[in-house]
Design an enzyme around this catalytic site. Structure first.
Site, PDB file in Angstrom:
ATOM      1  N   ARG A 153      -4.974  -7.463 -20.758  1.00 12.46           N
ATOM      2  CA  ARG A 153      -5.811  -6.834 -21.734  1.00 12.46           C
ATOM      3  C   ARG A 153      -5.215  -6.070 -22.767  1.00 12.46           C
ATOM      4  O   ARG A 153      -5.947  -5.696 -23.744  1.00 12.46           O
ATOM      5  CB  ARG A 153      -7.237  -6.599 -21.238  1.00 12.46           C
ATOM      6  CG  ARG A 153      -7.065  -5.164 -20.219  1.00 12.46           C
ATOM      7  CD  ARG A 153      -8.394  -5.154 -19.448  1.00 12.46           C
ATOM      8  NE  ARG A 153      -9.636  -4.826 -20.267  1.00 12.46           N
ATOM      9  CZ  ARG A 153      -9.870  -3.556 -20.749  1.00 12.46           C
ATOM     10  NH1 ARG A 153      -8.854  -2.535 -20.798  1.00 12.46           N
ATOM     11  NH2 ARG A 153     -10.968  -3.474 -21.548  1.00 12.46           N
ATOM     12  N   ASP A 197     -11.968   2.717 -23.760  1.00 12.87           N
ATOM     13  CA  ASP A 197     -11.948   2.683 -22.397  1.00 12.87           C
ATOM     14  C   ASP A 197     -11.804   3.945 -21.379  1.00 12.87           C
ATOM     15  O   ASP A 197     -11.041   4.717 -21.672  1.00 12.87           O
ATOM     16  CB  ASP A 197     -11.122   1.632 -21.795  1.00 12.87           C
ATOM     17  CG  ASP A 197     -11.716   0.316 -22.159  1.00 12.87           C
ATOM     18  OD1 ASP A 197     -12.838   0.135 -22.422  1.00 12.87           O
ATOM     19  OD2 ASP A 197     -10.797  -0.589 -22.392  1.00 12.87           O
ATOM     20  N   GLU A 225       2.483  -8.350   8.226  1.00 11.30           N
ATOM     21  CA  GLU A 225       2.537  -6.865   8.313  1.00 11.30           C
ATOM     22  C   GLU A 225       3.488  -6.357   7.116  1.00 11.30           C
ATOM     23  O   GLU A 225       3.900  -5.214   6.807  1.00 11.30           O
ATOM     24  CB  GLU A 225       3.557  -6.525   9.519  1.00 11.30           C
ATOM     25  CG  GLU A 225       2.714  -6.788  10.903  1.00 11.30           C
ATOM     26  CD  GLU A 225       1.559  -6.139  10.531  1.00 11.30           C
ATOM     27  OE1 GLU A 225       1.503  -4.804  10.323  1.00 11.30           O
ATOM     28  OE2 GLU A 225       0.438  -6.377  11.193  1.00 11.30           O
ATOM     29  N   PRO A 253       0.740  -1.249   0.081  1.00 15.70           N
ATOM     30  CA  PRO A 253       0.005  -0.091  -0.001  1.00 15.70           C
ATOM     31  C   PRO A 253       0.808   1.260  -0.030  1.00 15.70           C
ATOM     32  O   PRO A 253       0.369   2.233  -0.202  1.00 15.70           O
ATOM     33  CB  PRO A 253      -0.897  -0.131   1.263  1.00 15.70           C
ATOM     34  CG  PRO A 253      -0.069  -1.153   2.186  1.00 15.70           C
ATOM     35  CD  PRO A 253       0.662  -2.107   1.204  1.00 15.70           C
TER      36      PRO A 253
HETATM   37  N1  SAM Z   1       1.721  -3.263   7.419  1.00 16.12           N
HETATM   38  C1  SAM Z   1       1.603  -2.867   5.875  1.00 16.12           C
HETATM   39  C2  SAM Z   1       1.672  -1.230   5.941  1.00 16.12           C
HETATM   40  O1  SAM Z   1       0.819  -0.659   6.662  1.00 16.12           O
HETATM   41  O2  SAM Z   1       1.812  -0.629   4.886  1.00 16.12           O
HETATM   42  C3  SAM Z   1       0.572  -3.535   5.245  1.00 16.12           C
HETATM   43  C4  SAM Z   1       0.735  -4.837   5.209  1.00 16.12           C
HETATM   44  S1  SAM Z   1      -0.889  -5.766   4.488  1.00 16.12           S
HETATM   45  C5  SAM Z   1      -1.761  -6.233   5.727  1.00 16.12           C
HETATM   46  C6  SAM Z   1      -0.177  -7.427   3.797  1.00 16.12           C
HETATM   47  C7  SAM Z   1       0.117  -7.317   2.276  1.00 16.12           C
HETATM   48  O3  SAM Z   1      -0.828  -7.113   1.663  1.00 16.12           O
HETATM   49  C8  SAM Z   1       1.261  -6.151   1.884  1.00 16.12           C
HETATM   50  O4  SAM Z   1       2.614  -6.679   2.041  1.00 16.12           O
HETATM   51  C9  SAM Z   1       0.964  -6.012   0.404  1.00 16.12           C
HETATM   52  O5  SAM Z   1       1.512  -7.168  -0.462  1.00 16.12           O
HETATM   53  C10 SAM Z   1      -0.616  -6.393   0.333  1.00 16.12           C
HETATM   54  N2  SAM Z   1      -1.192  -5.224   0.216  1.00 16.12           N
HETATM   55  C11 SAM Z   1      -2.289  -4.770   1.085  1.00 16.12           C
HETATM   56  N3  SAM Z   1      -2.918  -3.777   0.602  1.00 16.12           N
HETATM   57  C12 SAM Z   1      -2.382  -3.332  -0.705  1.00 16.12           C
HETATM   58  C13 SAM Z   1      -2.668  -2.310  -1.378  1.00 16.12           C
HETATM   59  N4  SAM Z   1      -3.504  -1.267  -1.528  1.00 16.12           N
HETATM   60  N5  SAM Z   1      -1.771  -2.200  -2.585  1.00 16.12           N
HETATM   61  C14 SAM Z   1      -0.963  -3.016  -2.613  1.00 16.12           C
HETATM   62  N6  SAM Z   1      -0.652  -4.245  -2.061  1.00 16.12           N
HETATM   63  C15 SAM Z   1      -1.195  -4.412  -0.610  1.00 16.12           C
END
Ligand code: SAM
Length: 250
Positions: free
Chosen positions: A159, A174, A122, A95
């Site tokens: 796509r 699109d 995490e 994220p």
């Molecule tokens: N503790 C992290 C933080 O606050 O940045 C979030 C970890 S999340 C619970 C677990 C995993 O989900 C991440 O390592 C990532 O691979 C994926 N993930 C969760 N949300 C995401 C998003 N919005 N975009 C991309 N990957 C995401």
């Protein structure tokens, strides 16, 4: 194009990718998707992929070594583009990454190979960041793992690959492709609950239909996502349409 996914849940990808456009693209050999079980790259008897965080705190952190081993085992293609840049990318889903957009999907669709790392818990030990080319987020919210973001990347990039969609036109109009939202679409019946299909769409006048669609595309972008207009490529004809829409509003 080849997609490699590094995940503790390789089975996660089987069903979603076997339907519709992506399913057909895989069958035709236009894309290849391989999900690699991260546990195959561990060295201990329990096949451990996570551990508790240094410094304490809740949750677990994915260990860097198995992910690093998986990346170096998988990265086999080494083709380069005209500028000498590699045609492979290692992407960490997080994220905290750059927002995933249609423009980024287009950029990735020109590559030969994309390796996607799916975090869990995490996230992955910070030192993984030295081994990746790019960190990508699919939005400002937290999911439980990187598998859904991985699917989002594969679906949207696939796509755009030559031959994957039936008609070349279907992706050019699109939303986001030209910076605008797409115009409204209708199909039979011509009347539903008193709501009718705009007459111009039934007229057979292709020039009028084209102009109507452009106008509606601009109208809804201005209404729903005005900030997109700043980056959209606007032609002199579009400026005329914008002026017309402003007049109509008054
Ligand atoms: N503790 C992290 C933080 O606050 O940045 C979030 C970890 S999340 C619970 C677990 C995993 O989900 C991440 O390592 C990532 O691979 C994926 N993930 C969760 N949300 C995401 C998003 N919005 N975009 C991309 N990957 C995401």
């Amino acid at each position: 194009m080849r997609f490699h996914i590094i995940t503790i849940f390789p089975e996660f990808f089987t069903a979603p990718l076997s339907y519709g456009v992506t399913g057909r693209a895989i069958d035709k050999g236009l894309i290849k998707v391989q999900a690699h079980n991260l546990r195959d790259y561990t060295t201990d008897k329990h096949r451990t992929t996570d551990d508790s965080p240094y410094g304490g705190g809740s949750g677990m952190v994915m260990k860097v070594e198995p992910v690093a081993r998986a990346v170096s085992a998988i990265k086999v293609l080494d083709s380069k583009d005209k500028t000498g840049k590699s045609r492979s990318r290692v992407i960490l889903t997080t994220p905290q990454g750059v927002p995933f957009t249609q423009a980024l999907a287009r950029e990735l669709s020109a590559l030969d190979e994309v390796i996607i790392i799916c975090g869990r818990y995490e996230g992955v030990d910070e030192r993984i960041r030295d081994l990746v080319d790019m960190e990508v987020s699919i939005g400002d919210y937290i999911l439980t793992g990187g598998e859904i973001p991985g699917l989002v990347l594969i679906d949207s990039v696939s796509r755009l690959i030559q031959g994957v969609l039936g008609s070349a036109d279907s992706k050019e109009d699109d939303s986001f492709s030209n910076g605008l939202l797409e115009y409204p679409q209708y199909t039979r019946p011509p009347e539903f609950n008193g709501s009718i299909v705009p007459e111009v769409l039934l007229s057979g006048d292709h020039a009028a239909i084209k102009r109507y669609r452009k106008k509606e595309s601009i109208r809804r972008t201005l209404q729903k996502r005005p900030e997109l207009m700043e980056k959209a490529s606007i032609t002199p004809q579009d400026y005329e349409i914008i002026a017309e829409l402003k007049k109509e509003k008054k």
